[in-house]
Design a protein around this motif. Structure first.
Motif, PDB file in Angstrom:
ATOM      1  N   VAL A 295      10.184  10.570 -18.086  1.00  0.00           N
ATOM      2  CA  VAL A 295      11.110  11.342 -17.256  1.00  0.00           C
ATOM      3  C   VAL A 295      12.209  11.870 -18.164  1.00  0.00           C
TER       4      VAL A 295
ATOM      5  N   GLY B 296      12.684  16.580 -10.257  1.00  0.00           N
ATOM      6  CA  GLY B 296      12.670  15.141 -10.053  1.00  0.00           C
ATOM      7  C   GLY B 296      13.107  14.737  -8.664  1.00  0.00           C
TER       8      GLY B 296
ATOM      9  N   VAL C  72       8.070  14.357 -16.301  1.00  0.00           N
ATOM     10  CA  VAL C  72       8.824  14.909 -15.178  1.00  0.00           C
ATOM     11  C   VAL C  72      10.141  15.446 -15.722  1.00  0.00           C
TER      12      VAL C  72
ATOM     13  N   GLU D  12      13.864  16.821 -14.916  1.00  0.00           N
ATOM     14  CA  GLU D  12      14.934  16.870 -13.910  1.00  0.00           C
ATOM     15  C   GLU D  12      16.145  17.515 -14.551  1.00  0.00           C
TER      16      GLU D  12
ATOM     17  N   ARG E 286      11.920   5.922 -10.427  1.00  0.00           N
ATOM     18  CA  ARG E 286      12.028   6.069 -11.873  1.00  0.00           C
ATOM     19  C   ARG E 286      11.952   4.703 -12.560  1.00  0.00           C
TER      20      ARG E 286
ATOM     21  N   MET F  86       9.035  12.914  -8.354  1.00  0.00           N
ATOM     22  CA  MET F  86       9.081  11.526  -8.805  1.00  0.00           C
ATOM     23  C   MET F  86       7.901  10.726  -8.269  1.00  0.00           C
TER      24      MET F  86
ATOM     25  N   LEU G  57      15.065   7.797  -5.465  1.00  0.00           N
ATOM     26  CA  LEU G  57      14.577   8.393  -6.711  1.00  0.00           C
ATOM     27  C   LEU G  57      14.781   7.454  -7.899  1.00  0.00           C
TER      28      LEU G  57
END
Length: 418
Positions: free
Chosen positions: A135, A23, A43, A45, A124, A28, A120
């Motif tokens: 995410v 991420g 995604v 992370e 998001r 992202m 980031l």
């Protein structure tokens, strides 16, 4: 708007069209672009949040242009940031100008210094309006799922246990220490770098101002960024010399820092021990091959950049934009062929190689010589003397720094609103 994207799959598996591992800026941005195109994408992370001490906080005009093309720029520039147009320095005590971004004919002729976690988090939050984008924080890819020679997803560790995430296409954006790359068997071509960087912050008073960006003295080099309430400092050392620096002691390091940059004297006490000094081990490398069937690597996972120019974040974003431009339509129908995946490398390899080559020129002709030290005073290289003396030349390094080689523009389509 859907709730926060910390959703967990039910059971021990999840099926998606595309799984992005990592991420960071590449992951992202690509997740946002594919979600915007209506592609079912997740995604992953591995951390619970983005709040970490990133080294890449420079957002260059090429990335600002992408944010503009996505209609995100107004909200983005409302986030706290500082702007830099002129890059000035001292080379052996002689003032030099490295670049002047105000000479560029671009909509955003400045570098924005912004904490990467804000960048980031902004992506998001902006992506939450896309139902096709998920995410998953605190989710770490630990292995690849294979079907014969084809990569069919990843096995991930979550707070709820191991989850298999099956995907038509897996894209690794998990950085220079990529777990996906290790499991893929793809070989890395190491290019090398002559230095490492000590990264720390020093307190700044409201009345302390200085426009110097770089300082170079015999055996020493330091970059300072004005971050509003503190100075971000990058102290350059010869490769492999960190243990020797530590052996001389923290006070010796800080005394040398203050001698180079007296403006830091009042706040240097905030560096209390070596825990406050982060070692960035500099590496330049790239993959000759970025793909396996069902797998693509981009960003630092495919090519680690030197910190020279602070271009790593922006190259990662450019990779993401190119990937969406080239693959979004094919992903609507299933997994692109490996030749279609390789179109990303064919598009992005030239900018990567040219940028790394320019970084190596700076490292080998300026940084290496400065770090050798010696008793002789440093002489400003001819190219820097010319750029400083002829203001019209200052737009050339500014363009390379700000826009890079072959900047990408958003061409992937947005899915119709539902």
């Amino acid at each position: 708007m859907k709730p926060d994207t910390l959703q967990r799959p039910q059971g021990s598996s999840l099926k998606v069209r595309c799984c992005i591992v990592g991420g960071g800026p590449a992951g992202m941005m690509l997740g946002y672009l594919l979600g915007r195109a209506g592609i079912d994408v997740v995604v992953l992370e591995k951390h619970a949040d983005f709040f970490r001490d990133f080294r890449g906080d420079t957002v260059h005009p090429s990335t600002l242009q992408v944010m503009d093309e996505l209609g995100l720029i107004d909200g983005f520039l409302k986030l706290p940031h500082q702007r830099l147009q002129k890059l000035d320095g001292l080379f052996g005590g002689t003032p030099v100008r490295i670049a002047d971004l105000s000479r560029l004919r671009t909509k955003y002729p400045f570098i924005a210094f912004m904490p990467q976690w804000d960048f980031l988090n902004f992506l998001r939050e902006a992506g939450q309006r896309f139902a096709s984008l998920q995410v998953m924080m605190n989710t770490e890819a630990v292995d690849l799922i294979r079907r014969g020679e084809t990569i069919a997803g990843v096995r991930a560790n979550t707070p709820d246990g191991i989850v298999d995430i099956e995907a038509d296409l897996t894209i690794a954006c998990d950085g220079r220490h990529s777990t996906v790359r290790q499991h893929s068997g793809l070989e890395v071509e190491e290019i090398g770098a002559p230095m490492d960087v000590l990264w720390f912050r020093v307190g700044r008073k409201a009345n302390e101002t200085e426009n110097l960006f770089a300082r170079v003295e015999p055996g020493k080099m330091m970059i300072t960024f004005d971050r509003g309430d503190y100075w971000q400092c990058a102290y350059v050392i010869a490769k492999g010399q960190y243990d020797a620096v530590k052996a001389r002691g923290l006070q010796a390091l800080l005394d040398g820092v203050v001698r180079m940059a007296p403006v830091l004297k009042s706040g240097i006490a905030e560096v209390k021990n070596f825990d406050d000094v982060k070692l960035l081990t500099v590496a330049i490398n790239r993959l000759p091959r970025w793909t396996r069937p069902g797998l693509l690597l981009i960003g630092d996972a495919a090519h680690a950049m030197s910190p020279v120019g602070g271009v790593g974040v922006n190259l990662a974003v450019q990779d993401a934009v190119a990937t969406a431009n080239l693959l979004a339509d094919e992903l609507q129908r299933g997994c692109p062929s490996e030749d279609e995946l390789d179109a990303v490398r064919r598009r992005r390899e030239f900018p990567v190689k040219m940028t790394q080559r320019m970084q190596m020129i700076v490292q080998n002709n300026i940084i290496s010589g400065a770090l050798q030290g010696g008793d002789r005073p440093l002489k400003v290289p001819l190219v820097l003397r010319l750029i400083t003396a002829l203001p019209w030349l200052q737009g050339i390094p500014a363009r390379l720094l700000a826009l890079g080689v072959r900047p990408e523009h958003v061409q992937s389509k947005a899915a119709p609103a539902r």
